[in-house]
Design a protein around this motif. Structure first.
Motif, PDB file in Angstrom:
ATOM      1  N   PHE A 140      -4.369  -9.736   5.883  1.00  0.00           N
ATOM      2  CA  PHE A 140      -4.479  -8.035   6.002  1.00  0.00           C
ATOM      3  C   PHE A 140      -3.814  -8.504   7.823  1.00  0.00           C
ATOM      4  CE2 PHE A 140      -7.011  -9.525   2.872  1.00  0.00           C
ATOM      5  CZ  PHE A 140      -6.647  -8.498   1.684  1.00  0.00           C
ATOM      6  N   PHE A 160     -14.631  -5.951   6.660  1.00  0.00           N
ATOM      7  CA  PHE A 160     -14.723  -5.635   5.203  1.00  0.00           C
ATOM      8  C   PHE A 160     -14.564  -4.181   4.640  1.00  0.00           C
ATOM      9  CE2 PHE A 160     -18.855  -4.458   3.820  1.00  0.00           C
ATOM     10  CZ  PHE A 160     -19.617  -4.789   4.947  1.00  0.00           C
ATOM     11  N   GLY A 161     -13.295  -4.840   3.196  1.00  0.00           N
ATOM     12  CA  GLY A 161     -13.316  -3.615   2.241  1.00  0.00           C
ATOM     13  C   GLY A 161     -13.710  -4.110   0.821  1.00  0.00           C
ATOM     14  N   GLN A 205     -12.247   2.236   9.840  1.00  0.00           N
ATOM     15  CA  GLN A 205     -12.687   2.341  11.172  1.00  0.00           C
ATOM     16  C   GLN A 205     -11.937   2.555  12.702  1.00  0.00           C
ATOM     17  OE1 GLN A 205     -10.983  -1.914  10.825  1.00  0.00           O
ATOM     18  NE2 GLN A 205     -11.627  -2.515   9.070  1.00  0.00           N
ATOM     19  N   SER A 228     -10.014   1.440   5.718  1.00  0.00           N
ATOM     20  CA  SER A 228      -9.872   0.881   6.899  1.00  0.00           C
ATOM     21  C   SER A 228      -9.692   2.021   7.971  1.00  0.00           C
ATOM     22  CB  SER A 228      -9.271  -0.413   6.889  1.00  0.00           C
ATOM     23  OG  SER A 228      -9.080  -1.293   5.949  1.00  0.00           O
ATOM     24  N   PHE A 232      -4.363  -6.718   9.985  1.00  0.00           N
ATOM     25  CA  PHE A 232      -5.536  -6.440  10.977  1.00  0.00           C
ATOM     26  C   PHE A 232      -6.962  -7.106  10.994  1.00  0.00           C
ATOM     27  CE2 PHE A 232      -7.773  -4.498   6.853  1.00  0.00           C
ATOM     28  CZ  PHE A 232      -6.635  -4.049   6.071  1.00  0.00           C
ATOM     29  N   VAL A 233      -7.017  -8.138  10.998  1.00  0.00           N
ATOM     30  CA  VAL A 233      -7.739  -9.343  10.340  1.00  0.00           C
ATOM     31  C   VAL A 233      -7.285 -10.700  11.280  1.00  0.00           C
ATOM     32  CG1 VAL A 233     -10.518  -8.001   9.376  1.00  0.00           C
ATOM     33  CG2 VAL A 233      -8.112  -9.268   8.125  1.00  0.00           C
ATOM     34  N   GLN A 245       0.937  -0.895  -0.263  1.00  0.00           N
ATOM     35  CA  GLN A 245      -0.170  -0.115  -0.021  1.00  0.00           C
ATOM     36  C   GLN A 245       0.844   1.234  -0.138  1.00  0.00           C
ATOM     37  OE1 GLN A 245      -3.143  -0.125   2.887  1.00  0.00           O
ATOM     38  NE2 GLN A 245      -4.092  -2.102   1.954  1.00  0.00           N
ATOM     39  N   HIS A 283      -6.549   3.278   1.927  1.00  0.00           N
ATOM     40  CA  HIS A 283      -7.959   2.370   2.484  1.00  0.00           C
ATOM     41  C   HIS A 283      -8.792   2.410   3.773  1.00  0.00           C
ATOM     42  CE1 HIS A 283      -5.513   0.175   5.771  1.00  0.00           C
ATOM     43  NE2 HIS A 283      -5.517   1.019   5.800  1.00  0.00           N
ATOM     44  N   GLN A 324     -13.325   2.005  -2.045  1.00  0.00           N
ATOM     45  CA  GLN A 324     -13.758   1.676  -1.431  1.00  0.00           C
ATOM     46  C   GLN A 324     -15.068   1.638  -0.675  1.00  0.00           C
ATOM     47  OE1 GLN A 324      -9.880   0.907   0.867  1.00  0.00           O
ATOM     48  NE2 GLN A 324      -8.971  -0.877  -0.087  1.00  0.00           N
ATOM     49  N   PRO A 335     -12.100  -8.488   0.380  1.00  0.00           N
ATOM     50  CA  PRO A 335     -11.047  -8.909   1.265  1.00  0.00           C
ATOM     51  C   PRO A 335     -12.279  -8.341   1.988  1.00  0.00           C
ATOM     52  CG  PRO A 335     -10.207  -6.649   0.266  1.00  0.00           C
ATOM     53  CD  PRO A 335     -11.967  -7.111   0.004  1.00  0.00           C
ATOM     54  N   CYS A 336     -12.273  -9.219   3.370  1.00  0.00           N
ATOM     55  CA  CYS A 336     -12.337  -9.538   4.950  1.00  0.00           C
ATOM     56  C   CYS A 336     -11.919 -10.422   5.756  1.00  0.00           C
ATOM     57  CB  CYS A 336     -13.642  -9.992   4.549  1.00  0.00           C
ATOM     58  SG  CYS A 336     -14.514 -11.124   3.877  1.00  0.00           S
ATOM     59  N   GLY A 337     -12.912 -10.642   7.158  1.00  0.00           N
ATOM     60  CA  GLY A 337     -11.786 -11.327   8.473  1.00  0.00           C
ATOM     61  C   GLY A 337     -12.313 -10.650   9.889  1.00  0.00           C
ATOM     62  N   ARG A 361      -3.323   5.283  -3.912  1.00  0.00           N
ATOM     63  CA  ARG A 361      -2.299   4.099  -3.878  1.00  0.00           C
ATOM     64  C   ARG A 361      -1.176   4.471  -5.360  1.00  0.00           C
ATOM     65  NH1 ARG A 361      -4.512  -1.641  -1.842  1.00  0.00           N
ATOM     66  NH2 ARG A 361      -5.297  -1.212  -0.533  1.00  0.00           N
ATOM     67  N   GLU A 417     -16.021   0.644   4.003  1.00  0.00           N
ATOM     68  CA  GLU A 417     -15.308  -0.152   4.245  1.00  0.00           C
ATOM     69  C   GLU A 417     -16.543  -0.367   5.065  1.00  0.00           C
ATOM     70  OE1 GLU A 417     -11.960  -0.508   3.822  1.00  0.00           O
ATOM     71  OE2 GLU A 417     -11.935  -1.859   6.213  1.00  0.00           O
TER      72      GLU A 417
HETATM   73  N1  PHE Z   1      -8.169  -2.312   3.500  1.00  0.00           N
HETATM   74  C1  PHE Z   1      -7.795  -3.641   3.002  1.00  0.00           C
HETATM   75  C2  PHE Z   1      -6.709  -2.821   1.860  1.00  0.00           C
HETATM   76  O1  PHE Z   1      -7.325  -2.017   1.231  1.00  0.00           O
HETATM   77  C3  PHE Z   1      -8.758  -4.296   2.368  1.00  0.00           C
HETATM   78  C4  PHE Z   1      -9.611  -5.185   4.106  1.00  0.00           C
HETATM   79  C5  PHE Z   1     -10.879  -4.215   4.863  1.00  0.00           C
HETATM   80  C6  PHE Z   1      -9.318  -6.670   3.960  1.00  0.00           C
HETATM   81  C7  PHE Z   1     -11.561  -4.178   5.908  1.00  0.00           C
HETATM   82  C8  PHE Z   1      -9.897  -6.828   5.356  1.00  0.00           C
HETATM   83  C9  PHE Z   1     -11.417  -5.868   5.788  1.00  0.00           C
HETATM   84  O2  PHE Z   1      -6.800  -3.582   1.391  1.00  0.00           O
END
Ligand code: PHE
Length: 340
Positions: A250, A308-309, A175, A172, A252-253, A156, A170, A210, A284-286, A196, A212
């Motif tokens: 990721f 999730f994103g 969040q 995120s 953060f998850v 990133q 992102h 995105q 992407p998520c978790g 990016r 979020e």
């Molecule tokens: N922020 C991550 C990205 O941009 C995506 C993401 C969001 C992944 C939330 C997991 C949970 O790549």
């Protein structure tokens, strides 16, 4: 001499009626009221007149001077107004006239889809949050369990300001700001533009969108995450869309996933948009990493969450069968006019 004055005045009125612009008016004024005007000549003859004649002539000449001055000024007002009216007439511009190929303005396809998704989430009890494009390292990385020197930062790379601020990579980052402001349990989404350092191609742009999502509460689990994602996708595509879940990393998850959908452009057969694999990485998520919850001041003994994103541009591309993400920022009316 009175005769002379009357004749002069007649002459003046005659010439005044023929004046058509301000330049001519100024010339006329000099001719009739200036130092070398005929009025001066007439008045010079006063020295040979009797005192009564002088008095009468003095009054008459003043009267005529005043009349000339006021007629000239009236004419000046009329000519100025006519000049302005003429300009308005010849330079008139209809600012409401629409010359674009489409008849009306309208929303950009990304906005259309974003608002639609906001509505879907709102109906599921989510609140919509916003955050700044220019972020601090803390909100974009540090608080999301991506310390300085963590290799995940390589994926990133972004644009840096001299004072250390960055363009967020992102959504995120929203969040973290959301956790600071809201007490669990909560369900929030945060749509927006992200940035990016990318080499642009059919699916990559330096600025993209995105959305979020974050749900925090007691006993939140992966099954809820997947069912939320599926509900969302079937609402968006108005039918069941084939999905697959892969492990994804990721910081953060934990655990983290990549949720892919079957490419809607080629129906899964393979094309340039899905890079010939038939699947598109969409979400992407978790489960939110405890370090992230802690950074947001949340009690990790009591609460857990998922996040999730959603890649908004990709979703827009799937929905409208757009083959190149660069169209979205092209500003080409032939492109954006199709969505009105
Ligand atoms: N922020 C991550 C990205 O941009 C995506 C993401 C969001 C992944 C939330 C997991 C949970 O790549």
């Amino acid at each position: 001499m009175i005769e002379d004055l009357n004749k002069l005045f007649e002459d003046f009125k005659n010439q005044l009626s023929q004046v058509i612009d301000l330049q001519q008016l100024d010339n006329l004024k000099t001719d009739f009221l200036g130092k070398k005007s005929p009025m001066g000549n007439i008045l010079r003859g006063l020295k040979d007149a009797t005192p009564e004649e002088r008095k009468e002539l003095g009054m008459k000449s003043n009267e005529i001077k005043e009349a000339m001055t006021s007629e000239i000024e009236n004419k000046r007002i009329a000519l100025t107004k006519a000049a302005i009216d003429g300009k308005i007439g010849s330079e008139w511009l209809d600012v409401t006239l629409n010359l674009s190929p489409s008849k009306n303005g309208g929303l950009h396809p990304v906005s259309i889809v974003q608002y639609e998704i906001e509505d879907i989430f709102a109906s599921m009890g989510f609140t919509v949050l916003d955050g700044p494009h220019i972020e601090t390292d803390y909100y974009n990385f540090e608080a999301l369990n991506i310390p300085a020197d963590h290799p995940a930062r390589d994926m990133q790379d972004t644009f840096y300001f001299e004072n250390g601020a960055i363009l967020r990579t992102h959504t995120s980052a929203i969040q973290v700001r959301g956790m600071e402001k809201t007490k669990p349990p909560f369900k929030v989404i945060g749509p927006g533009k992200v940035f990016r350092v990318e080499r642009p191609d059919a699916t990559h742009e330096a600025a993209f969108h995105q959305l979020e999502g974050m749900v925090v509460g007691e006993n939140i689990n992966v099954a809820q995450l997947i069912s939320t994602m599926k509900t969302l996708l079937s609402e968006i595509f108005k039918r069941d869309v084939e999905v697959r879940l892969r492990p994804g990393f990721f910081p953060f998850v934990e655990p983290g996933f990549e949720l892919d959908i079957a490419c809607q452009l080629c129906g899964g057969k393979g094309c340039s948009v899905c890079k010939h694999v038939g699947w598109i990485e969409l979400m992407p998520c978790g489960m939110v990493h405890p370090n992230v919850l802690k950074a947001g001041g949340i009690d990790t003994e009591k609460y857990s969450g998922f996040a999730f994103g959603l890649g908004l541009d990709r979703l827009v591309m799937m929905r409208y069968k757009i083959e190149d993400i660069r169209n979205l920022h092209s500003g080409d009316l032939r492109f954006s006019g199709q969505f009105i």
